[in-house]
Structures are given as structure tokens and as C-alpha cells.
Design a protein around this motif. Structure first.
Motif, PDB file in Angstrom:
ATOM      1  N   GLY A 154      -6.274  54.159 -19.763  1.00 33.58           N
ATOM      2  CA  GLY A 154      -7.189  53.540 -18.808  1.00 33.58           C
ATOM      3  C   GLY A 154      -6.874  52.089 -18.509  1.00 33.58           C
ATOM      4  O   GLY A 154      -7.584  51.445 -17.723  1.00 33.58           O
ATOM      5  N   VAL A 155      -5.817  51.568 -19.133  1.00 32.02           N
ATOM      6  CA  VAL A 155      -5.401  50.185 -18.897  1.00 32.02           C
ATOM      7  C   VAL A 155      -4.311  50.188 -17.840  1.00 32.02           C
ATOM      8  O   VAL A 155      -3.271  50.851 -17.998  1.00 32.02           O
ATOM      9  N   ARG A 156      -4.540  49.460 -16.748  1.00 33.20           N
ATOM     10  CA  ARG A 156      -3.541  49.352 -15.675  1.00 33.20           C
ATOM     11  C   ARG A 156      -2.671  48.133 -15.928  1.00 33.20           C
ATOM     12  O   ARG A 156      -3.184  47.033 -16.163  1.00 33.20           O
ATOM     13  N   LEU A 157      -1.370  48.326 -15.896  1.00 33.21           N
ATOM     14  CA  LEU A 157      -0.421  47.240 -16.110  1.00 33.21           C
ATOM     15  C   LEU A 157       0.287  46.915 -14.805  1.00 33.21           C
ATOM     16  O   LEU A 157       0.664  47.821 -14.052  1.00 33.21           O
ATOM     17  N   ARG A 158       0.458  45.641 -14.550  1.00 33.99           N
ATOM     18  CA  ARG A 158       1.212  45.243 -13.358  1.00 33.99           C
ATOM     19  C   ARG A 158       1.990  43.966 -13.650  1.00 33.99           C
ATOM     20  O   ARG A 158       1.500  43.058 -14.343  1.00 33.99           O
ATOM     21  N   LEU A 159       3.195  43.913 -13.134  1.00 32.21           N
ATOM     22  CA  LEU A 159       4.012  42.714 -13.268  1.00 32.21           C
ATOM     23  C   LEU A 159       3.535  41.655 -12.292  1.00 32.21           C
ATOM     24  O   LEU A 159       3.100  41.963 -11.175  1.00 32.21           O
ATOM     25  N   LEU A 208      11.841  34.548 -17.444  1.00 30.44           N
ATOM     26  CA  LEU A 208      10.533  34.874 -17.999  1.00 30.44           C
ATOM     27  C   LEU A 208       9.819  35.885 -17.102  1.00 30.44           C
ATOM     28  O   LEU A 208       9.843  35.754 -15.872  1.00 30.44           O
ATOM     29  N   GLN A 209       9.194  36.881 -17.733  1.00 29.51           N
ATOM     30  CA  GLN A 209       8.405  37.869 -17.010  1.00 29.51           C
ATOM     31  C   GLN A 209       6.984  37.891 -17.556  1.00 29.51           C
ATOM     32  O   GLN A 209       6.732  37.455 -18.688  1.00 29.51           O
ATOM     33  N   CYS A 210       6.073  38.391 -16.753  1.00 27.87           N
ATOM     34  CA  CYS A 210       4.671  38.451 -17.162  1.00 27.87           C
ATOM     35  C   CYS A 210       4.093  39.790 -16.738  1.00 27.87           C
ATOM     36  O   CYS A 210       4.273  40.225 -15.590  1.00 27.87           O
ATOM     37  N   VAL A 211       3.416  40.468 -17.661  1.00 27.34           N
ATOM     38  CA  VAL A 211       2.710  41.699 -17.347  1.00 27.34           C
ATOM     39  C   VAL A 211       1.227  41.473 -17.614  1.00 27.34           C
ATOM     40  O   VAL A 211       0.846  40.928 -18.654  1.00 27.34           O
ATOM     41  N   LEU A 212       0.397  41.846 -16.650  1.00 22.71           N
ATOM     42  CA  LEU A 212      -1.051  41.724 -16.763  1.00 22.71           C
ATOM     43  C   LEU A 212      -1.651  43.092 -17.067  1.00 22.71           C
ATOM     44  O   LEU A 212      -1.202  44.113 -16.533  1.00 22.71           O
ATOM     45  N   ALA A 213      -2.661  43.110 -17.921  1.00 16.95           N
ATOM     46  CA  ALA A 213      -3.358  44.346 -18.280  1.00 16.95           C
ATOM     47  C   ALA A 213      -4.771  44.288 -17.709  1.00 16.95           C
ATOM     48  O   ALA A 213      -5.536  43.372 -18.020  1.00 16.95           O
ATOM     49  N   GLY A 221      -5.851  41.081 -20.541  1.00 15.13           N
ATOM     50  CA  GLY A 221      -4.750  40.775 -21.439  1.00 15.13           C
ATOM     51  C   GLY A 221      -3.490  40.512 -20.648  1.00 15.13           C
ATOM     52  O   GLY A 221      -3.400  40.807 -19.453  1.00 15.13           O
ATOM     53  N   TYR A 222      -2.520  39.929 -21.331  1.00 15.78           N
ATOM     54  CA  TYR A 222      -1.232  39.662 -20.686  1.00 15.78           C
ATOM     55  C   TYR A 222      -0.175  39.504 -21.765  1.00 15.78           C
ATOM     56  O   TYR A 222      -0.472  39.236 -22.932  1.00 15.78           O
ATOM     57  N   ALA A 254      -3.079  47.100 -27.812  1.00 16.09           N
ATOM     58  CA  ALA A 254      -2.161  48.213 -28.104  1.00 16.09           C
ATOM     59  C   ALA A 254      -1.419  48.662 -26.847  1.00 16.09           C
ATOM     60  O   ALA A 254      -0.236  49.009 -26.908  1.00 16.09           O
ATOM     61  N   ALA A 255      -2.091  48.651 -25.700  1.00 14.24           N
ATOM     62  CA  ALA A 255      -1.447  49.068 -24.464  1.00 14.24           C
ATOM     63  C   ALA A 255      -0.309  48.120 -24.094  1.00 14.24           C
ATOM     64  O   ALA A 255       0.734  48.553 -23.594  1.00 14.24           O
ATOM     65  N   LEU A 256      -0.495  46.834 -24.333  1.00 15.15           N
ATOM     66  CA  LEU A 256       0.571  45.873 -24.050  1.00 15.15           C
ATOM     67  C   LEU A 256       1.764  46.093 -24.968  1.00 15.15           C
ATOM     68  O   LEU A 256       2.924  46.045 -24.533  1.00 15.15           O
ATOM     69  N   TRP A 257       1.507  46.380 -26.239  1.00 12.34           N
ATOM     70  CA  TRP A 257       2.611  46.668 -27.151  1.00 12.34           C
ATOM     71  C   TRP A 257       3.327  47.964 -26.769  1.00 12.34           C
ATOM     72  O   TRP A 257       4.556  48.060 -26.858  1.00 12.34           O
ATOM     73  N   ARG A 258       2.573  48.963 -26.339  1.00 10.91           N
ATOM     74  CA  ARG A 258       3.200  50.209 -25.910  1.00 10.91           C
ATOM     75  C   ARG A 258       4.145  49.944 -24.739  1.00 10.91           C
ATOM     76  O   ARG A 258       5.249  50.498 -24.676  1.00 10.91           O
ATOM     77  N   TYR A 259       3.720  49.075 -23.830  1.00  7.46           N
ATOM     78  CA  TYR A 259       4.574  48.699 -22.701  1.00  7.46           C
ATOM     79  C   TYR A 259       5.858  48.040 -23.192  1.00  7.46           C
ATOM     80  O   TYR A 259       6.961  48.371 -22.733  1.00  7.46           O
ATOM     81  N   LEU A 260       5.747  47.104 -24.135  1.00  5.64           N
ATOM     82  CA  LEU A 260       6.920  46.387 -24.636  1.00  5.64           C
ATOM     83  C   LEU A 260       7.887  47.338 -25.338  1.00  5.64           C
ATOM     84  O   LEU A 260       9.111  47.190 -25.236  1.00  5.64           O
ATOM     85  N   PHE A 261       7.335  48.316 -26.062  1.00  2.00           N
ATOM     86  CA  PHE A 261       8.186  49.303 -26.729  1.00  2.00           C
ATOM     87  C   PHE A 261       9.023  50.090 -25.720  1.00  2.00           C
ATOM     88  O   PHE A 261      10.126  50.546 -26.042  1.00  2.00           O
ATOM     89  N   GLY A 262       8.501  50.273 -24.515  1.00  3.95           N
ATOM     90  CA  GLY A 262       9.131  51.191 -23.579  1.00  3.95           C
ATOM     91  C   GLY A 262      10.027  50.545 -22.545  1.00  3.95           C
ATOM     92  O   GLY A 262      10.474  51.233 -21.617  1.00  3.95           O
TER      93      GLY A 262
END
Length: 409
Positions: A154-159, A208-213, A221-222, A254-262
Motif C-alpha cells: 500500500g506504499v507508493r514509491l516515486r523517484l 544522488l537519487q531520492c525516492v519518496l514513499a 518517508g524517503y 520496511a517498504a523503503l528497504w525493500r525498494y533498496l534491496f531490489g
């Protein structure tokens, strides 16, 4: 020797920064970082030691607000840009600068001074004690499965562009500040520290990159990071270099870490300066694959013992008489009765018999709740003078969440 120590005039700032560069090895900072330093320096708090018409030593400080146990924001001096030219070391110049600086901090009514130390052995004699620790992680994202917490989908991620996203990231950061001792209320201009990205400092990594949650349209989160490519005979083995990660709830974290793992073409995430109670090691099956390491972060120095101890709350009720030694700031030396609980505290001079004896350095280490008085006593640096006083005070000084300094200064 006796140098002349005085505040820096606007016309002397260029020479002052030049001395800082030389004292730190002579490497020039990038134009981008140098311009940022000049934009945030507070000349009215910048000291220079002069000898023969030239600057031979420097010391500055920032006006910060520090979160303490209980959530209060306490005025504090963030000591920075301290250096002495190689020609003038071991001649008392640093002591003169520290003397003038701490006198000025007291005059401003700031009960605490803070610093991060490039050489920690230097600052204990001036009353600074290590008060926070930071976790380093080198996470093996090939052998470890990514976190999969309920609700993460349910967490939307966007660069987003890191600079353009600053206001949204700062709102997340500001919401977290009252909840963790050691965090700093950022002053205008300091937010840009997190997005400085000089090409010469990337060490082979990309920009540098930034992802927003987002959850229901709200940024919660970011993460800011860069990717350093790598290849070996088996294929891609790039590294995600995590700069910052802040989240307002466990699912977003946790959703941000899942993104970084992938992230494609990478096999690890390297993170420095994380809080010691970061949830990530508890979200994976094998903590050994997280490559954990520990080092000290923020050093704290009570400048006004009574005001500093009264400014925070205490985890359990405490009523103890402290015998404090402080040779460098003698106005703190003597006996203080500390009484308080989770609602507030008082700390006043007393002639009652001392129950614990320690120096101001140990008070600094214990102040934010990250270092126990019991551990310091085990090292012989706190003495129990009344049976039972140590255990009770050590518990009271504790913090439910680990104190953490999220960035240097």
C-alpha cells in the motif's frame, strides 16, 4: 605560547576558512560544499587564534536545538571547524580556543555543547563525552530476502529530484525530531547539507537519487542514495550507497528497504550513520549478512550542569546527589541534587552528602540515555557512594529509543 583569540571579522572569513583547510590536511573542498559552508557559518560564533598577524587556529559553533529525553528541544552549541596549523600544535592554542568558546556558550545561555570528533582522544579533557552511537551496515542483498511486511504494497514509491523534494523530506524529518534524543532541529539552510552532491566526491558512484514513499497521497518517508556500479566474472555487483532514510512508521520504513534491496545491477546496500536500534537487522533472516559495525557519533558536554539536567525528563523517578568534577568549567564542580521523573526535573546545588561521584564528561555520555552510568562505573569512571544509588540513577537516565545524531556538522 599565548595566541590572541578573538571573533572573526567578515573580512577575515576567507583566511579563516583557508586555515581550516590547511589544518585538515590541505585538501580543498569542492566549490559546491565550500559555498554551502560559507552560507551556514555564523560569524558571530567563529573564533580565530592569531599569531604574528596570521590565523593559526580556528573554532566555530552553530546554534542548534537538541532533542533530549522527554522530547524537549534544548539550545545547544554545535562545535565545528576546529583546527590548529601544524606549526602551532601542542602549544596551547586549542586550549585557548576551547576556553573562549565555552565561556561564550555559557554567556549565551546554552546549557550544552556538542561536537563530532575527527580525533576523539582530544576532547575528553575539555569535558566532552561520547553520547550517541551509530550503526554501519553492509547488507548482502543477494543472500538476504528483502523485507516483506504486511501493508507494504500500500506504499507508493516515486523517484523525485533530491533538491525539488527537499520540502517534503524536511516535513518527514521535522516530525521525527521530537521523538528521538540526539536529533537536531534544523535551522534554515541546513537542509541542503543532505543533497550536496559534488561530482568529485562520488568515488565512482552515480548522482544522488531520492525516492519518496507515499500513503494515501501523503509523503511518509524517503531515502536518498547513489549507486556505485560494479562487475565481476559472475556479473553485476554494484553497491547502493544509502545517504539518508527517514520514515514515519514501520511499514514505510520496511517498504523503503525493500525498494533498496531490489535496485537492478546491485548486490549490496552500504549504510553509515544509522541509529543502533534501526529495525532493518530485525527484518531479515540473518543479521550476520548485514555486516554490522559500531562507532561513536555525537559528543555532549554539559556547560551548565543544573540547567542541562533539569531540561530533560527521566525514565523512572530519581532523587540523587551527584558530586561533579569539572576542572575546565569550574562553575559546574561540586554537589548537585537531581530529582525528577517522566514529567520533569530539578537540579540544584546542595550541601547534602554525595551519592554518586563522576566528572562532567561522564554526565555528557549518559545525558541522552545511550550510555549507562552502570557501564561507566564498570570502567571506574563513576563511583557509587551510597549503595543502590548507581542502579536507580542508571535506570532513570535511560531512553526508550536509542539517541541518534542523523548528520554531522
Amino acid at each position: 605560547m599565548t595566541a590572541e583569540v578573538r571573533l572573526v571579522r567578515e573580512a577575515d572569513l576567507a583566511a579563516w576558512f583557508e586555515t581550516v583547510d590547511v589544518a585538515f590536511g590541505g585538501l580543498r573542498e569542492s566549490a559546491e560544499r565550500a559555498a554551502w559552508w560559507r552560507s551556514v557559518v555564523e560569524p558571530e560564533r567563529a573564533l580565530a587564534a592569531w599569531d604574528g598577524g596570521g590565523i593559526v587556529g580556528t573554532a566555530g559553533s552553530f546554534s542548534f536545538g537538541l532533542t533530549v529525553p522527554g522530547g524537549a528541544e534544548v539550545p545547544a552549541a554545535g562545535v565545528t571547524l576546529v583546527g590548529v596549523l601544524p606549526t602551532h600544535r601542542r602549544r596551547g592554542v586549542l586550549t585557548q580556543l576551547m576556553r573562549r568558546q565555552l565561556d561564550g556558550v555559557r554567556e549565551r545561555g546554552e546549557p550544552l555543547a556538542l561536537l563530532t570528533a575527527s580525533e576523539p582522544a582530544i576532547y575528553g579533557r575539555f569535558g566532552y563525552g561520547p553520547a550517541t552511537w551509530e550503526l554501519r551496515m553492509a547488507v548482502d542483498t543477494v543472500r538476504l530476502a528483502a523485507p516483506e511486511p504486511p501493508g507494504a504494497d500500500g506504499v507508493r514509491l516515486r523517484l523525485a529530484d533530491p533538491v525539488a523534494a527537499l520540502p517534503e523530506c524536511e516535513r518527514v524529518y521535522a516530525a521525527l525530531v521530537p521523538g528521538r534524543p540526539g536529533m537536531l532541529a534544523r535551522r534554515p539552510g541546513r537542509d541542503r547539507q543532505g543533497v550536496l552532491d559534488p561530482e568529485g566526491e562520488r568515488d565512482g558512484a552515480g548522482p544522488l537519487q531520492c525516492v519518496l514513499a507515499e500513503v494515501d497521497g501523503e509523503v511518509r518517508g524517503y531515502a536518498r542514495y547513489a549507486v556505485k556500479p560494479g562487475w565481476d566474472d559472475a556479473g553485476p555487483c554494484g553497491t547502493v550507497q544509502l545517504r539518508q532514510l527517514d520514515a514515519l512508521d514501520p511499514v514505510v520504513h520496511a517498504a523503503l528497504w525493500r525498494y533498496l534491496f531490489g535496485i537492478d545491477l546491485t548486490s549490496s546496500v552500504v549504510a553509515r550513520g544509522r541509529p543502533v536500534d534501526d529495525p532493518l537487522p530485525h527484518l531479515v533472516a540473518d543479521q550476520r549478512r548485514c555486516g554490522l559495525g559500531l562507532r561513536e557519533g555525537l559528543f555532549v558536554r554539559p556547560v551548565e550542569v543544573g540547567a542541562a539536567l533539569a531540561a530533560r525528563t527521566y525514565r523512572t523517578p530519581v532523587d540523587v546527589v551527584l558530586e561533579v568534577a569539572d576542572a575546565f568549567c569550574p562553575w559546574n564542580a561540586g554537589r548537585w541534587r537531581l530529582s525528577g521523573d517522566a514529567r520533569g526535573a530539578r537540579c540544584e546545588r546542595t550541601t547534602d552528602a554525595a551519592e554518586l561521584a563522576l566528572s562532567v564528561r561522564e554526565l555528557g555520555s549518559a545525558y541522552l540515555g545511550g550510555c549507562t552510568l552502570t557501564a561507566l562505573a564498570g570502567a571506574g569512571r563513576v563511583r557509587e557512594l551510597r549503595p543502590g544509588a548507581l542502579a536507580a540513577a542508571s535506570l532513570a537516565f535511560g531512553s526508550e529509543v536509542a539517541p541518534w545524531l542523523p548528520h554531522g556538522f
